[in-house]
Design an enzyme around this catalytic site. Structure first.
Site, mmCIF file in Angstrom:
data_model
loop_
_atom_site.group_PDB
_atom_site.id
_atom_site.type_symbol
_atom_site.label_atom_id
_atom_site.label_comp_id
_atom_site.label_asym_id
_atom_site.label_seq_id
_atom_site.Cartn_x
_atom_site.Cartn_y
_atom_site.Cartn_z
ATOM 1 N N ASP A 145 0.820 -1.234 0.000
ATOM 2 C CA ASP A 145 0.000 0.000 0.000
ATOM 3 C C ASP A 145 0.848 1.275 0.000
ATOM 4 O OD1 ASP A 145 0.703 -0.368 2.703
ATOM 5 O OD2 ASP A 145 -1.278 0.176 3.482
ATOM 6 N N GLY A 205 -3.369 -7.184 18.638
ATOM 7 C CA GLY A 205 -2.088 -7.746 18.195
ATOM 8 C C GLY A 205 -2.219 -8.876 17.193
ATOM 9 N N ASP A 219 -5.599 -0.220 5.815
ATOM 10 C CA ASP A 219 -6.461 -0.591 6.942
ATOM 11 C C ASP A 219 -7.694 0.298 7.028
ATOM 12 O OD1 ASP A 219 -4.242 -2.119 7.280
ATOM 13 O OD2 ASP A 219 -3.482 -1.013 9.009
#
Ligand code: GLA
Length: 405
Positions: free
Chosen positions: A45, A130, A200
Site C-alpha cells: 500500500d 495484536g 487498513d
C-alpha cells in the site's frame, strides 16, 4: 437526539450496556467499524501498489453522548485507566496511550476546521489485540464516525472539515469516505507515530458483504469482486503480539523507499521484476530483497484479481502461499509461529492457500479452505500448533462484512 434503540445488533447492544454501566443512562449514538484481513498484497500500500482486503466480522463499536463541560472521557474495558481530556486541549497521556488514536483523529479534524465540544464514550471491541486485524484503524474509523453523529461534519476537501450546526450529517459518498480514510491515516502517522499506509482505514470504511476489496494505491481506485461462496476464510492468530509502533514496520518502509530512490522512481510500483534484477548491484542486499517482495506482491495481486474473477480458487490460493514464502525469505516479516501455521495449513487437504496477513512479525495467518471442510481444517491447525509449538491457537472462520457505519 434520541437515545440508542435497544435490541440492536449484538455488538452495538453490548456497547450500549457497557455505556450504561460506565456512565449511567443511555448513549445517543454508536459507530461500528470492522477489522480487516489483508488477503493478498503485503506491504504494497505505501509503495503505491495493489492490494486485496476483506472487512471481517470483528468490530470496534463506540457508543457515546455529548457532554456540556467540554471534556472527553473514554473508557475501554481492555484498559484499566479511563482517558480524560479537554476537547480543546488535546495532548498525549503516557498513562493511557491507547487513547492516542482517538486523540490523533480529533486533532486532525480540528486542524481542518471541525468544531466540537466534549463527549463521553465507551469502546467495545471484538477484534483481538495484536492479531494484525487492524484494531487501530477500526478504532480511528469508529471515533471519526461517532464524532460525526455527535457533532456532525462534512469533509468537502482533504484539508477542510466543515462542522454542521444542525441535524444529522448527510451520508458520505466514496470520495468523502476516502478523504476520511486519509485523515485517519494521518492521525496514525503523525500522532501515534506509525508510518502505515491506507490499506487498513480503506478496508474498514469500504468493506462490502461477501466481496473482496481491490485497492490500487497509485490512483486510489477502489473496486470490489465477489468472494467465492464455497471458500471459507479462516484466520489463525499465532498469539505472537504484533506491534507496529516504531521498529520493524518503519524499517521495512524505509528500505522500500530507499530502493525506489536508488532506482530513480517515485515508488516501487513503477518497477518491473526485470528492471529490479538489472539494478540489483545498485542496491544493498536486504533493500533489494524487500523491493523484490513488494514488486512480486504487486504482480501477484494483479494476477490474483484475474483469477478471482475467473473463479480459479486453486490458482488464487497458490498465490497466497507464494506471498508467504516471499515474506519469509525476502521481506523477513514472518516468524517461526507464522511459518508453522502456514506449513500446517498446507498439510490439510482442504487448504487452498495460506499466508501471514498484515504487517507481519507475529499476528495472524489468513487461510482459504474448502468451506465444507473448514471446521476440520481449523481444528487440525489448532492441534498441530499445540503439538509443534506448544501453543494454544485462537482461530475463526470469518464472514466478510459491510464497512463501517
Ligand atoms: C499494516 C499497515 C498497512 C499495510 C500492512 C502491510 O497493516 O497498517 O498499511 O502496510 O501492514 O501490508
Amino acid at each position: 437526539m434520541g437515545s440508542l434503540r435497544r435490541g440492536m445488533e449484538r455488538e452495538i447492544e453490548q456497547a450500549r450496556q457497557l455505556f450504561e454501566k460506565e456512565f449511567g443512562g443511555q448513549p445517543v449514538a454508536a459507530a461500528k467499524a470492522p477489522g480487516r484481513a489483508e488477503l493478498l498484497g503485503n506491504h504494497t500500500d505505501y509503495n503505491q501498489g495493489l492490494v486485496m482486503a476483506l472487512a471481517v466480522d470483528k468490530f470496534i463499536v463506540m457508543a457515546g453522548r455529548p457532554r456540556s463541560d467540554g471534556r472527553v472521557v473514554l473508557v475501554s474495558p481492555i484498559f484499566e485507566r479511563r482517558a480524560l481530556f479537554e476537547a480543546d486541549r488535546i495532548a498525549k497521556d503516557p498513562e493511557a496511550p491507547w487513547a492516542d488514536y482517538t486523540k490523533g483523529l480529533l486533532l486532525q479534524l480540528q486542524e481542518r476546521g471541525a468544531r466540537f465540544g466534549g463527549f463521553e464514550a465507551v469502546i467495545h471491541s471484538t477484534i483481538p489485540l495484536g492479531a494484525g486485524l487492524s484494531s487501530s484503524a477500526a478504532l480511528l474509523v469508529a471515533s471519526a464516525l461517532l464524532l460525526r453523529k455527535l457533532y456532525p461534519y462534512r469533509i468537502p476537501e482533504l484539508d477542510r472539515v466543515e462542522s454542521l450546526d444542525k441535524g444529522d450529517a448527510p451520508p458520505m459518498d466514496d470520495a468523502e469516505r476516502l478523504r476520511l480514510a486519509r485523515i485517519c491515516q494521518k492521525a496514525e502517522n503523525e500522532f501515534v507515530g506509525v508510518n502505515c499506509g491506507l490499506l487498513d482505514h480503506i478496508s474498514s470504511l469500504f468493506g462490502r458483504q461477501d466481496q473482496v476489496i481491490l485497492i490500487d494505491c497509485l490512483d486510489m481506485k477502489i473496486d470490489w469482486t465477489p468472494m467465492d461462496s464455497e471458500t471459507a476464510v479462516v484466520l489463525a492468530h499465532s498469539g505472537v503480539r504484533h506491534e507496529l509502533v516504531g521498529g520493524e514496520y518503519n524499517d521495512r518502509r524505509a528500505r522500500c523507499e530507499r530502493a525506489a530512490k536508488a532506482l530513480g522512481v517515485p515508488s516501487l510500483r513503477h518497477v518491473t521484476l526485470e528492471e529490479l534484477e538489472q539494478a540489483r548491484d545498485r542496491l544493498e542486499e536486504f533493500d533489494y530483497r524487500c523491493a523484490l517482495h513488494v514488486v512480486g506482491e504487486i504482480e501477484r495481486v494483479a494476477r490474483g484479481a484475474d483469477l478471482l474473477r475467473r473463479g480459479d480458487r486453486q490458482a488464487f490460493g497458490e498465490l497466497l502461499c507464494q506471498s508467504h514464502e516471499s515474506s519469509r525469505h525476502n521481506f523477513r516479516n514472518s516468524c517461526p509461529e507464522l511459518d508453522c501455521l502456514v506449513e500446517l495449513a498446507k498439510e490439510h487437504p482442504a487448504c487452498l492457500g495460506a499466508r501471514l496477513t498484515g504487517g507481519g512479525f507475529g499476528g495472524a495467518t489468513i487461510n482459504l479452505a474448502r468451506a465444507e471442510e473448514a471446521e476440520d481444517f481449523r481444528r487440525s491447525l489448532a492441534s498441530g500448533y499445540a503439538a509443534r509449538m506448544g501453543k494454544r491457537l485462537e482461530s475463526w472462520i470469518c464472514r466478510v462484512v459491510e464497512g463501517a457505519a
